[in-house]
Design a protein around this motif. Structure first.
Motif, PDB file in Angstrom:
ATOM      1  N   ASP A   1      -5.642  -8.254   6.416  1.00 42.27           N
ATOM      2  CA  ASP A   1      -5.781  -7.167   5.642  1.00 42.27           C
ATOM      3  C   ASP A   1      -5.030  -5.695   6.047  1.00 42.27           C
ATOM      4  O   ASP A   1      -5.373  -5.602   7.286  1.00 42.27           O
ATOM      5  N   ILE A   2      -4.564  -4.986   5.288  1.00 36.81           N
ATOM      6  CA  ILE A   2      -3.943  -3.750   5.647  1.00 36.81           C
ATOM      7  C   ILE A   2      -4.334  -2.656   4.773  1.00 36.81           C
ATOM      8  O   ILE A   2      -4.026  -2.847   3.705  1.00 36.81           O
ATOM      9  N   LYS A   3      -4.791  -1.568   5.459  1.00 37.59           N
ATOM     10  CA  LYS A   3      -5.289  -0.171   4.822  1.00 37.59           C
ATOM     11  C   LYS A   3      -4.217   0.697   4.916  1.00 37.59           C
ATOM     12  O   LYS A   3      -3.697   0.789   5.926  1.00 37.59           O
ATOM     13  N   ASN A   4      -4.281   1.816   4.072  1.00 40.12           N
ATOM     14  CA  ASN A   4      -3.334   2.709   4.093  1.00 40.12           C
ATOM     15  C   ASN A   4      -1.869   2.277   4.213  1.00 40.12           C
ATOM     16  O   ASN A   4      -1.040   3.014   4.937  1.00 40.12           O
ATOM     17  N   LEU A   5      -1.359   1.409   3.680  1.00 41.21           N
ATOM     18  CA  LEU A   5      -0.383   0.741   3.680  1.00 41.21           C
ATOM     19  C   LEU A   5       0.938   1.960   3.099  1.00 41.21           C
ATOM     20  O   LEU A   5       0.724   2.422   2.087  1.00 41.21           O
TER      21      LEU A   5
END
Length: 650
Positions: A493-497
């Motif tokens: 899971d990647i935030k602020n991509l």
């Protein structure tokens, strides 16, 4: 089913005490031997040791004790398949997607488990080689596969070990080092597209000093970088001259100094992106890459307490030309100093290893563009990281690790990252279970923050990308390792991509999710035959639910190597499959929309024969069935090609 393999912990401890844990480690996983074998077995025959991983922990560890997914490709495999570009080697690794723009020398990006190319940390001989003046990724288009000892790919978030960039994983490349009496080799080959290559190497090594010096020259007339099917027949050539040298000096049993340097000079004819399919605008890129690292090691307390200090520099200098005029220049530099100390001990049947390290680096970028004559843009930043890891081995069966890192830098808030792993060798079986969970950080690049061109102004308010990820897997072998199966599952899971948005970039709100399955199999049905299979399924969506571009959901590979006539003759075949994938198409105003690229299958054949003990002839056919395909929309690819060559050793 064999269950009597020697304890992995004891193997690794003997290896370190025997003095093999040297700077810039180049141990082949297929040929690691124990220098203390005669003492322990009473014979002069070396004992084969377990393969080592040099990237999965702060110090080398046996692969079977690693809880993360790791793949090692050896020099023997690379040479048997006659692969000449490193990105083509990486197509054989589960979880990796390759995107190359056109022919040899075109920009080549590697994505691990659906992460962006600049979320992959790339090291060559311990040097971080990404370009601070670009997208902060490493362009594999100029890295040719000569004199490489091993390539190790560590998958999953690894920022707890390496800091920023190691979101998708780590690609660690180790070149060969000198060994044995003074010797040398020359390799030359030629083939399709008027391609010519020559490599010369001199090597020497004893217990006190070792040295290896190698140079390489490569040139090809190539193909049109723009897709020829759109009416672009003009060929775009490529020239590459590289050299590297590696030295090691051991003035005392517990002291070693090492120095390694690499330089690459290239000239690539390219075709600029055009919204008109029939257009074939000419571009020329020239550049130099320079990598250098010095390192010192000291061991004490019978090898249990080790110290390492190093200093490395990276420089990317490239010019984009329009005819004889320079349109723009980019200069990216990194200077990094690091220190690490390791201590290991046992309490009964329990082993303990502790590692602590710190590093400080400065990245800078300088650009100039003809669109703004007379102006030079400069940006830089500094960061300091503190990292620690604890590894625990229980009864040579269960291996646990925990790592954490704290980073401070000039531009962003302080960052914390961590990772935990477990590996269990199930007693009475040839089965290994593994699992890992960790976090990753990717700082915005200087280009994304500030921009350097009239069409891209940057966004200084960007936040670092943050990732969490886990993976779990099982490995099982039968028939004395003649068949080894490895199956794994992963999620990230990647935030602020960060994604482009017109003339700038922005952090996407929400979370981008990537799920997948990796499978590999090694089969040795006969002593003279090796077969490897790999498959990856990736389901990657951004926070809006859109499929991530240039990540095919289905990727597979197979390679078969054979040896006959008392190993004097060798032949092999490699098959690469890349499924349908999304890419971006741009209209005349550079507004984008997704398109689908077709799947493709490539088949490559190789053969080699030893005329004498010192002379070898070889040949190969790439893209046997002349497949037409695109890895990046609008860029061409090489059709069927044949090559032949000669190698001499002296």
């Amino acid at each position: 089913m064999s269950t009597n393999r020697p304890p992995a912990r004891h193997r690794s401890r003997r290896l370190l005490r025997a003095g093999l844990a040297l700077p810039l480690i180049t141990l082949s996983p297929l040929a690691i031997t124990n220098l203390a074998a005669a003492e322990e077995t009473g014979t002069d025959e070396p004992t084969r040791l377990a393969p080592l991983s040099v990237s999965a922990a702060r110090s080398p560890v046996p692969v079977e004790t690693v809880g993360s997914a790791v793949t090692v490709i050896t020099a023997e495999q690379i040479e048997a398949l006659q692969i000449r570009q490193v990105d083509d080697v990486l197509r054989l690794v589960p979880g990796l997607a390759v995107s190359r723009t056109g022919s040899v020398g075109g920009t080549s990006q590697i994505r691990i488990r659906g992460s962006e190319a600049n979320q992959t940390l790339v090291r060559i001989d311990g040097i971080e080689v990404s370009d601070p003046s670009g997208d902060s990724d490493f362009d594999f288009g100029h890295l040719l596969a000569y004199e490489i000892e091993r390539i190790e790919v560590l998958r999953g978030p690894q920022s707890a070990l390496y800091g920023s960039d190691a979101v998708g994983g780590v690609i660690d490349i180790t070149t060969k080092r000198g060994s044995g009496p003074l010797s040398g080799s020359v390799r030359t080959e030629a083939g399709s597209f008027d391609t010519r290559e020559a490599v010369g190497t001199v090597s020497y090594g004893d217990q006190t000093f070792d040295a290896l010096v190698s140079t390489q020259s490569f040139r090809t007339d190539g193909i049109s970088s723009a897709d020829e099917r759109a009416g672009n027949p003009e060929k775009d050539g490529y020239r590459n001259r590289s050299a590297f040298a590696k030295f090691g000096w051991r003035p005392a049993e517990d002291v070693e100094f090492a120095l390694v340097g690499r330089t690459v000079r290239y000239r690539a004819d390219t075709d600029a992106y055009s919204t008109i399919p029939e257009d074939d605008p000419d571009d020329l890129t020239t550049g130099t890459q320079t990598f250098l690292r010095g390192e010192a090691r000291y061991a004490m307390a019978d090898g249990r307490w080790r110290h390492k200090i190093g200093l490395a520099t990276t420089e990317h200098d490239r010019n984009y030309r329009d005819g004889d005029l320079i349109a723009s220049t980019y200069l990216g530099r990194r200077v990094k100093a690091d220190y690490q100390t390791d201590y290991g001990f046992e309490t009964g049947a329990v082993s303990h290893d502790l590692s602590f390290g710190l590093d400080h680096e400065r990245e800078s970028a300088r650009t100039w563009s003809s669109w703004a004559p007379g102006s030079v843009v400069k940006h830089d930043y500094e960061s300091t990281g503190f990292a620690g890891e604890y590894r625990l081995g229980l009864y040579d069966q269960l291996f646990l690790s925990a790592a954490g890192r704290y980073d401070r830098n000039d531009l962003f808030d302080d960052q914390h990252s961590w990772r935990a792993t477990a590996a269990w060798l199930i007693p009475g079986t040839d089965t290994r279970l593994r699992a890992s969970y960790g976090t990753g950080i990717k700082n915005p690049t200087l280009f994304e923050l500030y921009g350097y061109t009239n069409t891209y102004r940057g966004n200084p308010n960007l936040k670092p990308e943050e990732a969490t990820g886990w993976d779990a897997g099982v490995e099982h072998s039968v028939l004395d390792d003649r068949l080894v199966v490895d199956l794994g599952w992963f999620r990230q899971d990647i935030k602020n991509l960060i994604q482009g948005n017109g003339p700038s970039s922005e952090n996407l709100p929400g979370t981008s999710r990537i799920n997948g399955v990796e499978a590999s199999m090694t089969i040795r049905p006969l002593a003279w035959m090796d077969l490897r299979l790999a498959y990856t399924y990736t389901d990657g969506k951004d926070s809006h639910g859109e499929e991530l571009v240039r990540r095919a959901p289905h990727i597979a590979s197979a390679d078969l190597m054979t040896r006959f006539l008392d190993d004097r003759a060798r032949a092999g075949v490699a098959v690469i499959y890349n499924g349908e994938q999304k890419d971006w198409a741009y209209d005349a105003s550079y507004a984008r929309h997704p398109v689908t690229l077709d799947d493709y299958t490539l088949v490559n054949l190789t053969a080699a024969y030893d005329l004498t003990e010192t002379v070898e002839i070889f040949g190969r056919i790439d893209n046997l069935f002349d497949e037409e395909y695109q890895e990046v929309l609008g860029y061409g690819s090489r059709g069927r090609a044949g090559y032949a060559g000669l190698r001499m050793r002296f």
